[in-house]
Scaffold this motif. Structure first.
Motif: not given
Ligand code: SF4
Ligand code: 13P
Length: 335
Positions: A54, A90, A115-117, A143, A204, A206, A232, A290
């Motif tokens: 990413y 991340v 990371c939201s997870l 994650n 997640c 995203v 996800e 993200c």
């Molecule tokens: Fe976390 Fe989603 Fe970003 Fe991956 S894409 S780092 S799972 S928030």
């Protein structure tokens, strides 16, 4: 800002040729001086740059030494001989690299890349779950924070989840596992195994934004396009996709099958990065960004090589427990 000199233009011309399809020419003078300086300093210092799929193309294709999904980055972090690791990804990815290389210097260009997870669950939550479900193994998505990994039996990534869940269930002689923290990845695993899955409601930020209607609209508007989705995504979104897999598997699907037109239901930069390697494939680019991955920039990577960035440190006792969960996962994959 660093200056774009004729010498830098000449030295980076071959790199620009590679990414010309996804980076407008007008932007190159801003990227090229950073790319040249990063590549010079990393060679001088023996540093290695790991980049997740990413990351933007100027990072992914122009300064990274190793690229991949979370599983590939964890494996490569375990193998590298370099004394300095810079994680273009991340925070949990940098922590995983540090767990596997306690004696090395692991730097993250921006420690706010969360990371939201990972933020959806704590170690204390896992301890409560263990009390509620005694004897049931805890399987945790990479994650996640080190605290959560330390309370877990084994880790998974989106690239190995079903295999690891089945392995640990068999090893422990149970037919049920607790799978944390991604509810949708857990749903996906449950659909592909007979092992019963107890899940958590982490998402997640995203992937949860994609909708099934959006995918139906893409199908109508881009007839014949192959739709690939990350696990996800919510289950009704995955039901509309032609293929579901980790970022590595999606990329491999495109290289192996060379579909005429493809739509990747995942983070924005993924399509750009895969498009560079597959010039004959047309990409329709739905784009959910993200914000955490996008905190990493060339300027911040350069700072890491100039004595800045954030060095990842983990309490040794906590690290020893968390490392076990990651190493158990890597053993399943190599085995
Ligand atoms: Fe976390 Fe989603 Fe970003 Fe991956 S894409 S780092 S799972 S928030
Ligand atoms: P992958 O392991 O598939 O690269 O996924 C990591 C991630 O953060 C996806 O959102």
């Amino acid at each position: 800002m660093l200056a774009y000199t004729p010498e830098i233009a000449t030295n980076t011309a071959a790199l620009y040729k590679k990414v010309a399809k996804v980076i407008p020419e007008i932007e190159w003078p801003f990227h090229a001086p950073y790319i040249a300086e990063i590549n010079r300093l990393k060679r001088e210092q023996g540093a290695v740059i790991l980049a997740h799929n990413y990351q933007t193309p100027e990072i992914f294709h122009c300064v990274a030494d190793i690229v991949g999904d979370s599983l590939q980055l964890a494996r490569e972090a375990a193998e590298t001989k370099a004394p300095i690791i810079i994680m273009a990804g991340v925070y949990f990815m940098a922590e995983t690299a540090k767990l596997l290389n306690p004696e090395k210097k692991v730097l993250i260009p921006d420690e706010r890349a969360g990371c939201s997870l990972a933020e959806s669950i704590t170690g204390a939550d896992v301890r409560l779950l263990r009390e509620k479900y005694p004897g049931i193994p805890v399987v945790t998505y990479v994650n996640s924070s080190v605290d959560v990994k330390a309370e877990s039996d084994i880790c998974i990534t989106s690239g190995n989840a079903v295999r690891v869940v089945e392995t640990i269930a068999k090893e422990r002689g149970v037919n049920k596992v607790i799978c944390l923290p991604d509810e949708y990845l857990s749903n996906y695993i449950a659909k592909n195994t007979k092992v019963e899955i107890i899940s958590w409601k982490g998402h997640c930020e995203v992937h949860e934004r994609f909708t099934a209607q959006e995918l139906r609209d893409y199908r109508k508007n881009f007839p014949g396009a192959i739709i690939l989705a990350h696990p996800e995504c919510p289950p009704d979104v995955l039901n509309e996709a032609d293929f579901v897999g980790s970022t590595y598997r999606m990329s491999k699907y495109v290289s192996d099958n060379k579909p005429a037109k493809v739509i990747m239901i995942t983070e924005c930069s993924m399509s750009d990065n895969v498009a560079v390697e597959n010039p004959d494939v047309e990409f329709v680019r739905p784009c959910n960004l993200c914000p955490h991955m996008k905190r990493i920039t060339l300027a911040k990577i350069l700072e890491c090589l100039q004595g800045g960035g954030k060095e990842v440190t983990i309490d040794p006792q906590l690290a020893a427990r968390a490392r076990l969960a990651v190493e158990r996962m890597l053993a399943v994959n190599h085995g």
